[in-house]
Enzyme design. Structure first.
Site, short mmCIF file in Angstrom:
data_model
loop_
_atom_site.label_atom_id
_atom_site.label_comp_id
_atom_site.label_asym_id
_atom_site.label_seq_id
_atom_site.Cartn_x
_atom_site.Cartn_y
_atom_site.Cartn_z
N ASP A 162 12.18 -2.86 15.16
CA ASP A 162 13.38 -2.82 16.01
C ASP A 162 13.32 -1.71 17.05
O ASP A 162 14.22 -0.87 17.14
CB ASP A 162 14.64 -2.65 15.15
CG ASP A 162 14.93 -3.86 14.27
OD1 ASP A 162 14.22 -4.87 14.41
OD2 ASP A 162 15.85 -3.78 13.45
N ASP A 185 10.23 -7.63 15.05
CA ASP A 185 11.40 -7.82 15.92
C ASP A 185 11.55 -6.65 16.90
O ASP A 185 12.66 -6.17 17.13
CB ASP A 185 12.68 -7.95 15.09
CG ASP A 185 12.62 -9.05 14.05
OD1 ASP A 185 11.83 -10.00 14.24
OD2 ASP A 185 13.34 -8.97 13.05
#
Length: 322
Positions: A162, A185
């Site tokens: 992230d 991600d």
């Protein structure tokens, strides 16, 4: 002197006065750890931005590793950060999910960032933004970008899970000539974001993107002329998975490495996402760009779609970050 000539001269002089008046309104400060600037820390410089700011505020940052948890709030717009050298001007912190904030709250994805940008009309050039919490730390955001009309040029965005949170539904962001490195991600969120000539480097067999584009927003993440690379030995990375059902991600004229799985995309273990996710590609190259085994619920754009719908102006509207 003829009247038309006088009018031309008056017009030129008037615009010169306006230009120099605007130039004088610009505020510029320098951050240097050795005390040779106006500030020793980046947050000190951000705090100098006037509330409800409407004029350009330029912050020059000299080389150094600045370990700070930074916040630029919503009242401090039109800020530009310019680093001395993108590889030597490093803004870093190491918060991650599961730690405790000073007030006792447990850190989560939304509160783990090294730099929180809530203001609009922000620009950054020649800077490394980092979260160095570690490979196994979990969610650890380097940049939380919540404002709109945000520009990042020639920057490094590095971390692990992230890394870049393109936050703010309906906001518009632009990344050019940036290097973005992470594990899972590492580009995610609901914003409309254009990536031009960027490199996305995977450090784990996982997923590059996790868009959460709202259903009513036509564009999520659009990558133009980018390069997807990875650490050696990786071979099970997806182009993206839908954090929310209507996630929108498109790769156009990108060079895709062999670390990307033949299927291309992932449904986040939810077949229903296949009915709504908006994942597309157009004329990509490289060993990972072969579309013969792509999941059937992703799309290859037609030439007409590309030419009519996927221009930067069409995606970002009246705002021209270039």
């Amino acid at each position: 002197m003829r009247k038309s000539a006088r009018l031309i001269i008056i017009f030129i002089l008037t615009n010169c006065v306006i230009f120099f008046a605007n130039a004088q309104k610009r505020i510029s400060v320098t951050v240097a750890q050795d005390g040779t600037g106006n500030c020793k820390t980046v947050q000190e410089a951000l705090d100098k931005v006037p509330e409800n700011n409407k004029t350009p505020f330029i912050i020059h940052i000299k080389n150094g590793i600045y370990k700070e948890r930074l916040v630029l709030d919503t009242r401090k717009n039109f800020v530009t950060l310019i680093g001395e050298d993108k590889n030597k001007t490093i803004l870093t912190y190491d918060n991650h999910a599961g730690l405790k904030l000073p007030n006792g709250d447990t850190i989560n994805t939304w509160s783990s960032a090294s730099f929180f940008i809530y203001a609009d009309n922000f620009t950054a050039e020649n800077i490394t933004f980092q979260n160095n919490a570690g490979f196994t730390a979990g969610q650890a955001v380097a940049l939380f970008v919540n404002g709109t009309r945000e520009v990042f040029k020639n920057c490094n965005l590095v971390g692990f899970q992230d890394v870049l949170f393109c936050s703010g539904q309906g906001t518009k962001q632009y990344y050019e000539n940036c290097y973005i490195e992470g594990t899972t991600d590492f580009i995610f969120g609901p914003a409309t974001a254009v990536f031009k000539n960027c490199e996305m480097h995977s450090r784990k067999n996982s997923h590059v993107t996790a868009a959460s584009t709202p259903r009513e927003i036509p564009y999520g993440f659009v990558f133009f002329d980018c390069k997807l690379t990875a650490d050696s030995g990786l071979n099970k990375v997806s182009l993206g998975r839908p954090w929310q059902p209507n996630a929108s991600v498109t790769y156009i004229h990108c060079e895709i490495g062999n670390h990307i799985i033949p299927e291309g995309w992932n449904n986040w273990k939810n077949p229903d996402n296949e009915k709504t996710a908006r994942f597309a590609e157009y004329e990509n190259t490289g060993p990972g760009a072969d579309t013969t085994a792509r999941v059937p619920w992703s799309r290859q754009l037609t030439k007409e779609e590309y030419e009519q719908k996927y221009t930067i102006k069409k995606i970002l509207g009246d705002w021209n970050p270039q």
